[in-house]
Design an enzyme around this catalytic site. Structure first.
Site, PDB file in Angstrom:
ATOM      1  CG  ASP A 258      -2.676  -8.279   6.351  1.00 55.34           C
ATOM      2  OD1 ASP A 258      -3.341  -8.571   7.368  1.00 55.34           O
ATOM      3  OD2 ASP A 258      -1.554  -7.766   6.408  1.00 55.34           O
TER       4      ASP A 258
ATOM      5  CG  ASN B 198      -2.085  -0.903   1.083  1.00 51.94           C
ATOM      6  OD1 ASN B 198      -2.470  -1.226  -0.040  1.00 51.94           O
ATOM      7  ND2 ASN B 198      -2.649  -1.334   2.183  1.00 51.94           N
TER       8      ASN B 198
END
Lengths: 248, 283
Positions: free
Chosen positions: B171, B136
């Site tokens: 995640d 990210n």
């Protein structure tokens, strides 16, 4: 800053022979001269040589602490330059491949000692071994030393990049050693700073530079700290300025 | 409105409802339409037309709109309720297309019950991505989302047909493995780890998977929470151990291993400075 307000500085360079140890002992001497309590730890665990540079012959070293459970307080040497010193051993192969646990133990011991000092300076070895990286992670301020040699620039950059990628650290303080003058230092810094910004996305900060003069090799030959042997030298003034910047 | 209607049917129903109301007042509508033949009314037109009508007609037109709007409110409320019901029934994770946490908990209960009935043990994998945040941070959230989706697909493709892969959240992923013992689960976990590595390695960000394994057997007096906790604990142990392994062969297992070396471009940039310094020195 650690919990009790002491700073743990790591001094690394990637390439060897750039002046880490020289800077460590001189900056430590300056800070001690300003009535700061300073502890220098020789973290170049395989090829330690601060003891040689300041002319002491330690009886115990970090090796005795790590492998023979010696009390770390017994290893601390008060030096004539006003700072305290924890020596490491030279030529002990096992020390270069410290287990994670041993590194952690060392860190814990240093943390416990740190409360007695204003500054703890970790003189890490050359290269980017796990030990070097771990001590950089442990430090509250990461100082990178480089000079105008191509290999030094490349290795300093590689060290910064690895530490950034492994631990997400992105505040590095640069000392540029053996330059003609401040102008040259600034030019080298601007360039390596630009490279960092371009490829890694963060800037560096310049902690200072050290002019190359006669006093530097002479002090090393004399096995004395430059700040004491040649306090009038230009390089001594540069080192004092670096110590001041660290103190800020 | 029944829950099974699809969105197209729903739209048709709404249109019909409004149509019915309009029919009831067709005389007024035709009156409006007559004044502007062949045209639909915009809001401005409608106000113009209304102002040209007599009081009675205006009243009736108003009535139509009130009626329609009441109906619209009712319809939209129906739709909202229906949507909520559908959402709470949703068992699929939007991003990855895997089963979501809700389904995971339902399915885990089912499989644990199956174990108690059949005596066959059931295994649970807890898959966690190390350093996912770096994706990210480096490539942006869109790329991060895409990676999660890719990992989801990769996990799904690497398990056996009877295993269920779910997105546990963020995640983290879970795999429920019916009729599977600890050793077999470990073996599959290793397969998943290797498959995921192929995806994460090119990113060079040190992203890796830590996969915890737990086995539920009849004589373990666990509820679902305890089963999940056991898999979680195993995953954390693996994470911790990974950080400890520094030496010899093991070094390739470290998450930081994928750190990028200094690239040619970076080296050339550094060389550039050196050339500059050297020529200055020669001057």
């Amino acid at each position: 800053m650690t919990q009790n307000g002491s700073q743990i500085l790591s001094i690394s360079s990637g390439k060897g022979g750039v002046g880490k140890t020289f800077i460590t002992v001189n900056v430590a001497t300056c800070l001690a001269g300003h009535k700061k309590r300073v502890l220098v730890v020789d973290c170049d665990l395989g090829l330690a040589n601060i003891d040689i540079m300041i002319g002491v012959s330690p009886q115990y070293t970090l090796k005795d602490v790590i492998f023979d459970n010696a009390d770390i307080e017994r290893v601390i040497i008060p030096t004539q330059y006003g700072f305290h010193f924890i020596p490491a051993s030279s030529g002990v192969k096992e020390m270069t491949q410290l287990l994670y646990e041993s590194i952690e133990t060392t860190k814990t011991m240093i943390t416990n000692l740190a409360k007695n000092y204003d500054y703890v300076i970790l003189d890490t070895g050359a290269g980017i071994s796990e030990t070097v990286l771990q001590f950089n992670l442990f430090a509250t301020k990461n100082i990178i030393v480089l000079n105008r040699e191509l290999t030094s620039l490349t290795d300093a950059y590689a060290t910064i990049k690895v530490i950034y990628q492994m631990f997400g650290r992105y505040a590095f303080h640069i000392i540029i050693n053996s330059v003609k003058d401040g102008e040259e230092a600034k030019r080298i810094f601007t360039h390596i700073d630009g490279i960092c910004k371009k490829f890694l996305g963060f800037p560096l900060s310049l902690l200072g530079h050290i002019a190359s003069d006669e006093a530097v090799p002479r002090s090393i030959l004399k096995r004395q700290v430059l700040m004491q042997a040649f306090p009038e030298a230009r390089s001594a003034a540069d080192l004092a300025r670096i110590a001041e910047n660290i103190g800020e | 409105m029944p829950l099974h209607v699809n969105s197209r049917e729903r739209d048709m129903n709404a249109k019909n409802n409004i149509g019915k109301i309009l029919n009831k007042y067709s005389s007024v509508i035709s009156l409006l339409e007559k004044s502007k033949p062949g045209k639909y009314f915009g809001v401005d037109d409608l106000i113009a037309e209304l102002s040209s009508l007599d009081g009675q007609a205006i009243y009736r037109v108003m009535e139509i709109f009130l009626d329609i709007s009441e109906d619209l409110v009712r319809i939209s409320e129906d739709l909202k309720r229906e949507n909520e019901a559908l959402r709470s029934m949703a068992l699929i994770d939007n991003l990855t297309g895997l089963y979501n946490n809700r389904f995971f908990l339902l399915q885990l209960d089912t499989e644990m019950a199956r174990t108690r009935r059949t005596g066959l043990s059931c295994a649970l994998l807890m898959v966690d991505l190390d350093n996912f945040k770096r994706i990210n941070d480096t490539y942006g959230h869109l790329e991060g989302d895409r990676f999660l989706s890719d990992i989801g697909n990769c996990l799904k493709a690497s398990v056996r047909p009877t295993d269920t892969v779910c997105r546990y959240g963020g995640d983290e992923f879970t795999v429920i493995m019916p009729a599977t013992g600890y050793r077999e689960a470990k073996r599959i976990a290793d397969r998943l780890r290797k498959a995921a590595k192929l995806l994460s390695k090119p990113l060079n960000l040190g992203v890796a998977t830590s996969i915890g394994v737990a086995e539920y057997t009849v004589n373990r007096n666990w509820d679902a929470k305890e089963f999940i906790h056991a898999a979680d604990q195993s995953m954390y142990d693996i994470k911790k151990n990974r950080k400890k392994r520094f030496h010899g062969q093991e070094i390739t297992e470290r998450p930081g291993e994928a750190a990028q070396p200094v690239t040619v471009e970076e080296k050339e940039a550094i060389f550039g400075l050196y050339d500059e310094l050297r020529t200055e020195g020669e001057e």
